[in-house]
Scaffold this active site. Structure first.
Site, short mmCIF file in Angstrom:
data_model
loop_
_atom_site.label_atom_id
_atom_site.label_comp_id
_atom_site.label_asym_id
_atom_site.label_seq_id
_atom_site.Cartn_x
_atom_site.Cartn_y
_atom_site.Cartn_z
N GLU A 61 -5.84 -11.36 14.75
CA GLU A 61 -6.32 -11.90 13.26
C GLU A 61 -6.53 -10.88 12.04
OE1 GLU A 61 -9.03 -13.52 15.46
OE2 GLU A 61 -10.41 -11.84 15.46
N LYS A 99 -8.40 -7.86 10.02
CA LYS A 99 -9.97 -7.36 10.11
C LYS A 99 -10.85 -7.16 8.73
CE LYS A 99 -12.60 -3.54 11.65
NZ LYS A 99 -12.75 -3.31 10.07
N ASP A 158 -13.45 -7.42 6.03
CA ASP A 158 -14.29 -5.96 5.45
C ASP A 158 -15.61 -6.69 4.82
OD1 ASP A 158 -14.88 -3.56 4.98
OD2 ASP A 158 -13.65 -3.30 3.08
N TYR A 203 -14.87 -14.77 15.40
CA TYR A 203 -14.70 -14.02 15.83
C TYR A 203 -14.44 -13.15 17.71
CZ TYR A 203 -17.09 -9.82 15.05
OH TYR A 203 -17.99 -8.51 14.82
N LYS A 253 -6.14 -0.22 11.20
CA LYS A 253 -6.27 -0.07 9.79
C LYS A 253 -5.22 0.23 9.16
CE LYS A 253 -10.10 0.94 9.04
NZ LYS A 253 -11.31 1.33 9.63
N CYS A 282 7.06 13.50 -30.19
CA CYS A 282 7.93 13.55 -28.29
C CYS A 282 8.53 14.18 -27.60
CB CYS A 282 8.66 12.05 -29.06
SG CYS A 282 9.61 11.26 -27.83
N CYS A 299 12.44 12.56 -27.84
CA CYS A 299 13.06 12.73 -29.00
C CYS A 299 12.49 14.36 -29.32
CB CYS A 299 13.75 11.98 -29.52
SG CYS A 299 11.88 11.12 -30.51
N CYS A 313 6.08 7.06 -30.04
CA CYS A 313 6.96 7.77 -30.99
C CYS A 313 7.29 7.30 -32.27
CB CYS A 313 8.05 7.97 -29.47
SG CYS A 313 9.70 8.90 -30.42
N CYS A 335 15.15 7.96 -30.66
CA CYS A 335 14.67 7.90 -29.54
C CYS A 335 15.33 7.51 -27.68
CB CYS A 335 13.04 7.70 -29.60
SG CYS A 335 12.26 8.55 -27.76
O1 D41 Z 1 -13.15 -9.55 10.99
C1 D41 Z 1 -13.16 -8.58 11.81
N1 D41 Z 1 -14.54 -7.67 10.80
C2 D41 Z 1 -13.52 -8.23 13.29
C3 D41 Z 1 -14.67 -7.36 13.39
C4 D41 Z 1 -13.27 -9.19 14.38
N2 D41 Z 1 -11.67 -9.97 14.07
N3 D41 Z 1 -13.83 -9.18 15.70
C5 D41 Z 1 -13.71 -8.20 15.65
N4 D41 Z 1 -14.26 -8.08 17.36
C6 D41 Z 1 -14.64 -7.18 18.08
C7 D41 Z 1 -15.23 -6.98 19.05
C8 D41 Z 1 -13.56 -6.98 19.87
C9 D41 Z 1 -15.44 -6.05 19.60
C10 D41 Z 1 -15.62 -8.31 20.02
C11 D41 Z 1 -14.56 -7.55 15.58
C12 D41 Z 1 -15.59 -6.24 15.40
N5 D41 Z 1 -15.53 -6.86 16.90
C13 D41 Z 1 -16.74 -5.51 15.69
N6 D41 Z 1 -17.18 -6.07 13.93
C14 D41 Z 1 -18.25 -4.93 13.82
C15 D41 Z 1 -17.58 -3.95 14.58
C16 D41 Z 1 -16.99 -4.74 15.78
#
Ligand code: D41
Length: 675
Positions: free
Chosen positions: A118, A120, A122, A230, A319, A413, A416, A431, A437
């Protein structure tokens, strides 16, 4: 007052309906009821609850807001710690992760691990506790062991159900998810803050965190927060699923929002492909993400793998490369664009940002450069998001060396050598070597040949591109030196079309001074201004020799246009090209009035037009008047002979009356000009 049984049943029914539509709207993003009807249901429920307070429950849809501000948050101990995530920063690290798992699980080479993947998000991790299907507590992750009790704030988030749906949910369920603020909501929130002169949030993550940590839930309720779940923390015995994918399916059934981007993958290669796919759609997701998360799908495998320190061995976050980095500005150079705009570009110490090594970053224009106060030698923040060109975000002033150097706009310029112009109050410097040019050649020639300019039939964008790229044509004058062989050699050019182009070129030589002036592509000189210039000056030589004061005597020519025209004709290269064009035989009929001005019927008369004319446009009236020897001025003065008043005339009309100047209507004008 105790409610009649019937009312109690009705209240419960209202709640069911509201929950259902809330779920459709906030969790499934599929609203089936208008806001007005939803509000009506909510108001009806509110009224009944006000009349029979005994009926109020903690998980009633009316209980999302209204909790009083608190002095401080209580601590919450996470009975099952909220673990953290290990990171992988490149492909190798992800492959190593997969290999380590397979070794530990003693899988043979043919057996792939199944991963749940999935994005991650923010945002900010939270834990939410349901008892007998009702939300009883919401807490931040904190350090993973102890967080803060933010139940009242959590309850204001509409995507979080106050009651689980369905009937088969466990007596105890603790779910974990990420609270986020979608970008659109974030932008709106910051726009509001800006409007009120308040401080803006740096990014959606900070805004989400700040919103969740408000002591007054009334404020949190106004923040556009959302959530994706999640994982499951605690759950009553006998209710757990055997895999992550199945667990997420249960959460969906219970009305909890799970990422629609989640996927089940087999083996590390699919993980890498998933990473690439999500990275590609990163910009089009409505919220910020900073990577993807891969988790072993089977819970029995997770059991075997266990965890180290505070992170499970069975999960990893891959990341995205950071979008911002710092580096040093080595120099600032100026690039000349197709339209002559000079763009300052910083030459940088190469830096890895947004997934590539960046050694140049745009500063857009002089205004930007001055606003950010970027100097050579500065340490700056460089940003590269998606496939957008890298830009300098800000200067780290604390790191400015004593010998830093300010950037100056070059006078000439860099491509030119023509003069660089930067009109007052304009961000962009340009210019003035428009025709010559090399940076502007293609555009200049396309414009020159276009229909409203020299009208060379058949010489469109594609042909010009080829002619310029092959080096056959460098200036508009070169067009008239083309041969049948030159043209036939172009891509997909039949001999017949080549012949037609030569004919069209020949034909275009008979033109008007106005078209010719327009074709030169002088900045701010459109068709109307070209016409005014051509009507005012006896010939091209006079116009080319005119100083700014003389130019400003022309209808509609102000300081800006006058300065552009003057600068253009002062460039030696532009003059050479004009000479070359005339040498190729470009001609226009000499304006009739030039023959003998004072013999024309309206010679020396000054007209001012005001209001809307009915039978002809203002431009038609102007050019007809000029043909007859009259001058058309923009404002009424003692020199004015006639004011022509159309429909709804303006202040010029009154001024004429006050000054005793003759005012005529459209009818009289038409008679005068013989129409
Ligand atoms: O979307 C996320 N930020 C996200 C964070 C995610 N999709 N899955 C996560 N799964 C975990 C575990 C595997 C440890 C259950 C997490 C985080 N942890 C997490 N978020 C902040 C610290 C850890």
């Amino acid at each position: 007052m105790t409610a009649p049984k019937q009312t109690a049943a009705h209240v419960e029914e209202l709640r069911q309906q509201i929950r259902h539509h809330n779920h459709l709207y906030y969790v499934l993003d599929d609203p089936q009821l208008s806001d007005a009807r939803y509000d009506r249901l909510l108001r009806e429920l509110g009224k009944l609850e006000a009349k029979y307070p005994d009926l109020i429950t903690e998980d009633s849809p009316t209980q999302r807001v209204g909790a009083k501000p608190v002095k401080a948050f209580n601590q919450v101990h996470h009975r099952l710690p909220m673990l953290s995530l290990d990171n992988a920063f490149d492909e190798d690290e992800l492959r190593n992760f997969d290999r380590r798992l397979r070794d530990r699980l003693k899988l043979d080479d043919s057996e792939e691990v199944e991963y749940a993947a999935e994005p991650k998000l923010d945002g900010l991790a939270v834990s939410i506790l349901y008892e007998d299907g009702s939300l009883v507590r919401g807490a931040t992750r904190g350090d993973g062991r102890t967080g803060e009790d933010v139940t009242h704030n959590i309850k204001t988030i509409h995507a979080i159900p106050l009651r689980l749906t369905g009937s088969d949910h466990p007596p105890l369920l603790e779910v974990r998810g990420e609270v986020i603020m979608p970008r659109a909501g974030f932008d709106a929130l910051n726009a509001r803050a800006r409007g009120k002169g308040e401080k803006e949030f740096v990014n959606p993550r900070n805004a989400a965190a700040g919103s969740l940590r408000q002591l007054d839930p009334g404020i949190t309720a106004q923040r556009p927060l959302d959530i994706y779940f999640y994982g499951i923390g605690e759950i009553s015995a006998g209710h757990a699923a055997p895999t992550h994918a199945m667990a997420m399916q249960l959460l969906r059934q219970w009305g909890l929002k799970v990422s629609p981007e989640s996927a089940l993958l087999t083996g590390v290669e699919q993980c890498l492909a998933y990473y690439a796919a999500i990275f590609g759609k990163r910009g089009s997701l409505p919220y910020d993400i900073d990577g993807v998360v891969f988790k072993v799908n089977r819970f029995d495998y997770r059991e075997t793998l266990g965890f180290v320190a505070r992170a499970p061995r069975w999960a990893i976050a891959q990341k995205f490369p950071a979008e911002e980095e710092t580096t040093i500005v080595k120099d600032v150079e100026f690039q000349v664009g197709r339209t002559g705009a000079l763009t300052p570009v910083a030459r940088l110490d190469p830096v890895f940002v947004g997934g590539v090594t960046v050694s140049n970053a745009t500063l857009h224009n002089m205004d930007e450069l001055q606003r950010k106060d970027v100097r050579i030698g500065d340490t700056v923040v460089v940003r590269r998001a998606g496939d957008v060109i890298p830009e300098i975000v800000s200067v780290i002033k604390k790191k400015r060396p004593g010998k830093s150097r300010k950037v100056r706009l070059p006078a000439k310029c860099p491509v030119c050598g023509a003069d660089v112009e930067r009109p007052e109050n304009e961000a962009v410097a340009r210019c003035s070597g428009g025709l010559y040019c090399p940076a502007q050649r293609k555009e200049a020639i396309k414009h020159f040949a276009s229909r409203r300019a020299m009208d060379v039939d058949g010489v469109g964008d594609k042909i010009v591109d080829q002619l310029v790229e092959t080096g056959i044509v460098k200036t508009p004058a070169d067009l008239y030196r083309l041969s049948l062989e030159n043209l036939s050699a172009l891509d997909r050019m039949a001999e017949k079309s080549a012949g037609n182009i030569l004919e069209a070129l020949e034909k275009s030589k008979q033109t008007s001074l106005a078209r010719f002036l327009f074709a030169l592509g002088i900045r701010e000189v459109g068709e109307a201004t070209a016409l005014s210039l051509s009507a005012y000056f006896t010939d091209l030589d006079e116009l080319m020799a005119a100083d700014e004061e003389a130019l400003m005597a022309v209808q509609d020519v102000g300081t800006v246009v006058a300065s552009h025209v003057r600068t253009f004709f002062q460039q030696t290269h532009n003059k050479e090209i004009i000479d070359a064009l005339l040498a190729q035989g470009i001609r226009w009929p000499v304006e009739p009035r030039a023959a003998s001005d004072d013999q024309l019927p309206l010679a020396g008369k000054v007209f001012v037009l005001t209001g809307t004319l009915d039978k002809l446009t203002r431009d038609q009236a102007k050019s007809r008047l000029r043909e007859l020897g009259a001058k058309v001025a923009g404002s009424v003065s003692r020199k004015t002979d006639f004011v022509v008043a159309g429909e709804k005339p303006g202040s010029k009309y009154e001024k004429a009356l006050n000054m005793g100047i003759s005012v005529i209507d459209e009818e009289a004008l038409l008679q005068l000009i013989g129409k």
